[in-house]
Design an enzyme around this catalytic site. Structure first.
Site, PDB file in Angstrom:
ATOM      1  N   GLU A 111       0.521   8.778  -3.889  1.00  0.00           N
ATOM      2  CA  GLU A 111       1.606   7.837  -4.158  1.00  0.00           C
ATOM      3  C   GLU A 111       2.063   8.009  -5.581  1.00  0.00           C
ATOM      4  OE1 GLU A 111       0.548   3.780  -3.360  1.00  0.00           O
ATOM      5  OE2 GLU A 111      -0.533   4.324  -1.539  1.00  0.00           O
ATOM      6  N   LYS A 142       2.612   6.909  -9.234  1.00  0.00           N
ATOM      7  CA  LYS A 142       1.921   5.924 -10.084  1.00  0.00           C
ATOM      8  C   LYS A 142       2.973   5.307 -10.997  1.00  0.00           C
ATOM      9  CE  LYS A 142      -2.158   5.307 -13.006  1.00  0.00           C
ATOM     10  NZ  LYS A 142      -1.596   4.357 -13.935  1.00  0.00           N
ATOM     11  N   ARG A 199       0.525  -4.643 -12.745  1.00  0.00           N
ATOM     12  CA  ARG A 199      -0.085  -4.852 -11.435  1.00  0.00           C
ATOM     13  C   ARG A 199      -0.024  -6.334 -11.067  1.00  0.00           C
ATOM     14  NH1 ARG A 199      -5.715  -2.070  -9.714  1.00  0.00           N
ATOM     15  NH2 ARG A 199      -5.826  -2.777  -7.567  1.00  0.00           N
ATOM     16  N   ARG A 204      -3.667  -8.503 -13.230  1.00  0.00           N
ATOM     17  CA  ARG A 204      -4.840  -7.678 -13.047  1.00  0.00           C
ATOM     18  C   ARG A 204      -6.101  -8.353 -13.578  1.00  0.00           C
ATOM     19  NH1 ARG A 204      -5.557  -1.652 -14.376  1.00  0.00           N
ATOM     20  NH2 ARG A 204      -7.782  -1.685 -14.605  1.00  0.00           N
ATOM     21  N   GLU A 223       2.988  -3.059  -7.900  1.00  0.00           N
ATOM     22  CA  GLU A 223       3.302  -2.884  -9.310  1.00  0.00           C
ATOM     23  C   GLU A 223       4.731  -3.367  -9.509  1.00  0.00           C
ATOM     24  OE1 GLU A 223       0.786  -1.534 -11.133  1.00  0.00           O
ATOM     25  OE2 GLU A 223       1.721  -0.718 -12.957  1.00  0.00           O
TER      26      GLU A 223
HETATM   27  P1  AMP Z   1      -4.848   2.580 -15.119  1.00  0.00           P
HETATM   28  O1  AMP Z   1      -4.211   1.272 -15.520  1.00  0.00           O
HETATM   29  O2  AMP Z   1      -4.395   3.714 -15.974  1.00  0.00           O
HETATM   30  O3  AMP Z   1      -6.334   2.471 -14.982  1.00  0.00           O
HETATM   31  O4  AMP Z   1      -4.302   2.969 -13.671  1.00  0.00           O
HETATM   32  C1  AMP Z   1      -4.478   2.134 -12.546  1.00  0.00           C
HETATM   33  C2  AMP Z   1      -3.267   1.229 -12.364  1.00  0.00           C
HETATM   34  O5  AMP Z   1      -2.126   1.946 -11.911  1.00  0.00           O
HETATM   35  C3  AMP Z   1      -3.422   0.187 -11.309  1.00  0.00           C
HETATM   36  O6  AMP Z   1      -4.179  -0.899 -11.780  1.00  0.00           O
HETATM   37  C4  AMP Z   1      -1.996  -0.213 -11.004  1.00  0.00           C
HETATM   38  O7  AMP Z   1      -1.588  -1.229 -11.897  1.00  0.00           O
HETATM   39  C5  AMP Z   1      -1.201   1.017 -11.360  1.00  0.00           C
HETATM   40  N1  AMP Z   1      -0.501   1.640 -10.234  1.00  0.00           N
HETATM   41  C6  AMP Z   1       0.729   2.171 -10.303  1.00  0.00           C
HETATM   42  N2  AMP Z   1       1.112   2.697  -9.151  1.00  0.00           N
HETATM   43  C7  AMP Z   1       0.113   2.504  -8.263  1.00  0.00           C
HETATM   44  C8  AMP Z   1      -0.082   2.834  -6.885  1.00  0.00           C
HETATM   45  N3  AMP Z   1       0.828   3.485  -6.169  1.00  0.00           N
HETATM   46  N4  AMP Z   1      -1.267   2.478  -6.328  1.00  0.00           N
HETATM   47  C9  AMP Z   1      -2.214   1.839  -7.026  1.00  0.00           C
HETATM   48  N5  AMP Z   1      -2.079   1.501  -8.337  1.00  0.00           N
HETATM   49  C10 AMP Z   1      -0.927   1.831  -8.956  1.00  0.00           C
END
Ligand code: AMP
Length: 586
Positions: A250, A252, A257, A273, A303
């Site tokens: 998917e 990102k 979140r 979150r 998101e």
């Molecule tokens: P990180 O904040 O860098 O640890 O990355 C994880 C975060 O990416 C998640 O907590 C979501 O807020 C965000 N995110 C963005 N797109 C997606 C998606 N398609 N699926 C799941 N999380 C996503």
């Protein structure tokens, strides 16, 4: 239980510098408490709260108000107390000191109990309307008047919402497991807590219904679930390997979140979150969900991404943060509109957590009616690594952060509160250079020189060791901070500054000021190297050395949406280091 007895335990916890000892003291405390209500109150007090943050009943009384209450209870004028506060910088120590020098003569003091203290604070958190401030001061004064100096220390800190104990929810769960079973039973408590992240409620269930009650805890609309987290990889090949080709990819999105709960009474709640209630900040999201989600009751995750109102293109995360700072919510929703990308569904009348990802995704696509304001996340099911690469490029081209790769295997359940290989992030910055961005926790501060004398201008940073629930240092960073960042950092860190090492911090380096783990920053670096100075991966790669970041730099991104326990883990750093070395050898 007398509050004095609890205060003595709290003092012991505050004095220890080791996490294991801290758990032992708390275990002893929970062993002595038999009353479930009282045990629940103690759990909240240990975290410096009256109820979980998602209920919104924040205590955090202003320093000014606490100062007034202390002055009243001790029989001094407010100025004297304020002066003391400037000197000591901790409302708890001020309260203690002032109560020692109490001029107010009270002949009929009443002994404080845990129950009375908690319930008075509960009242304080509920008063509203005209005269609320006076009522709060009065209630707080009523406690302080009856308090011994030591009790006053913790009452004032509870009022401030900052107990300075360094106890975290996982520490409490471990102590509870020890006290009412054994350490090995902690995962059962964690499972329940991931679905009902209310430390008091979990304590109460354990003491009333036992382990059977704990195993029965499940998701409920209106109560946020602790979010599922992702591991990371640096290439599509690696993601392919980890999921054995059974994967969906998917986009990102770089936004915020959100967990969106549609309640049986028709109301909608939004949680961040960090599980804070942020419903009121997003009236536009509420409207969109009401119109375009076909669910009577349910929990969705997605998101919210800022979009350019003119072009409809996605805007970076920073735009969304601008939105948070503004007050006129409805105006700002027009200026910085958001579009939702829904990526999971956890509940639709029953829990979907144990369904596989493809089953959840199918349900999600049934309930979300796509338009420009809301859509299921962009997804593809690549059949080859090449197809995965193509999708990755597509995401980067669109200015997105990279990909989230999700296992589609038979075990691909929703793992609340856990980081695992069922979700994998592949960020674009992992590709471009040798650098990785890491989300690190501030555990210490060092004073600058010259123009920056007297202000903390470089910081000791740590990763999280999930197994042992401690923070281990990995670098000192002073690069990448603009002048305004230094000001912001000093402000952010102020409530968390400590004179001695917090118990859950594992460090060899001695900063000028210790910092209680609370603030997460995004850091980049040139590479990961072996280092005798840092405790991250100490003795794990080689005897007598740990891992450190070379040329670390702050990216300018504060990760206030992350709890310290959501920071990059020691395990992740070890993986990155090993991969880096493999690349070097090949
Ligand atoms: P990180 O904040 O860098 O640890 O990355 C994880 C975060 O990416 C998640 O907590 C979501 O807020 C965000 N995110 C963005 N797109 C997606 C998606 N398609 N699926 C799941 N999380 C996503």
């Amino acid at each position: 239980m007398k509050f004095e007895d609890l205060a003595k335990y709290l003092l012991r916890v505050e004095k220890t510098t080791g996490r294991i000892e801290m758990v032992n003291i708390l275990t002893e405390l929970y062993r002595t408490v038999k009353d479930p209500e009282e045990a629940a109150y103690i759990s909240y007090i240990l975290l410096g709260e009256i109820e979980p943050p998602y209920k919104g009943g924040e205590l955090g009384l202003s320093e000014k108000l606490i100062t007034r209450a202390i002055a009243k209870a001790a029989g001094y004028d407010t100025k004297t107390v304020e002066k003391k506060l400037n000197e000591l910088g901790d409302v708890g120590l001020v309260a203690e000191e002032m109560m020692k020098r109490k001029r107010q003569m009270v002949f009929l003091t009443q002994e404080l109990t845990v129950k009375r203290v908690y319930q008075t604070f509960k009242k304080i958190s509920k008063v509203q309307g005209e005269g609320a401030i006076e009522t709060r001061v009065k209630l707080l004064t009523s406690l302080l008047v009856d308090a011994t100096p030591l009790e006053a220390r913790y009452i004032a800190r509870l009022a401030d919402g900052n107990m300075r104990l360094g106890v975290a929810d996982m520490t409490i769960l471990e102590a509870l497991a020890n006290a009412k079973g054994s350490r090995e039973m902690k995962p059962r408590l964690e499972r329940a807590y991931n679905r009902l992240p209310d430390i008091g409620e979990i304590t109460k269930i354990l003491l009333t219904e036992g382990w059977e009650g704990i195993d029965k805890v499940d998701v409920t609309p209106g109560i946020p679930v602790r979010p599922m987290l992702a591991e990371r990889v640096r290439s599509p090949e690696e993601a392919w390997e980890k999921t054995r080709g059974r994967l969906a990819a998917e986009f990102k999105y770089d936004g915020e979140r959100m967990q969106i709960h549609i309640l049986p009474n028709g109301n909608i709640e939004i949680f961040s979150r960090r599980l804070e209630r942020i419903t009121h900040q997003f009236p536009d999201v509420l409207e969109v969900v009401r119109k375009y989600v076909d669910l009577e009751v349910g929990i969705l995750e997605g998101e919210a991404v800022a979009v350019d109102p003119e072009t409809g293109e996605f805007r970076p995360f920073q735009e969304l943060m601008r939105r948070k700072r503004k007050h006129d919510i409805h105006q700002v929703a027009k200026e910085i509109p958001v579009s939702l990308r829904i990526f999971d569904i956890i509940y639709d009348g029953e829990s979907l957590m144990n369904k596989t990802f493809p089953e959840r995704r199918k349900r999600l696509e049934e309930v979300v009616k796509t338009n420009e304001n809301i859509a299921p996340s962009d997804i593809t099911y690549p059949k080859t690594v090449k197809e995965l690469w193509d999708f990755f490029h597509l995401s980067v081209e669109q200015g997105l952060e990279g990909l989230m790769i999700k296992s589609t295997g038979p075990d691909s359940i929703y793992q609340a509160g856990a980081r695992g290989w069922l979700w994998i992030k592949l960020k674009r910055d992992y590709r471009s250079e040798l650098t990785d961005t890491l989300d690190l926790v501030v555990v210490g501060g060092l004073y600058g020189r010259g123009r920056k004398a007297g202000v903390l201008s470089s910081f000791l940073m740590a990763v999280y060791d999930h197994e042992n629930d401690v923070f281990k240092t990995i670098c000192k960073v002073g690069t990448g901070f603009k002048d305004e960042d230094i000001v912001e950092m000093n402000k952010l860190l102020k409530p968390y500054l400590r004179e001695k090492k917090p118990a859950r911090v594992d460090a060899k380096m001695e900063p000028d000021k210790w910092v209680e783990p609370a603030i997460v920053l995004e850091i980049t670096a040139a590479e990961i190297t072996l280092s005798p100075l840092h405790t991250c991966a100490y003795n794990k790669i080689e005897e007598g050395v740990g891992l450190a970041l070379r040329f670390p730099r702050f990216t300018g991104r504060y990760r206030l949406d992350k709890r310290p326990e959501d920071a990059t883990t020691e395990k992740e750093v070890i993986e990155i280091y090993k991969r880096q070395r493999r690349v070097g050898v090949e």
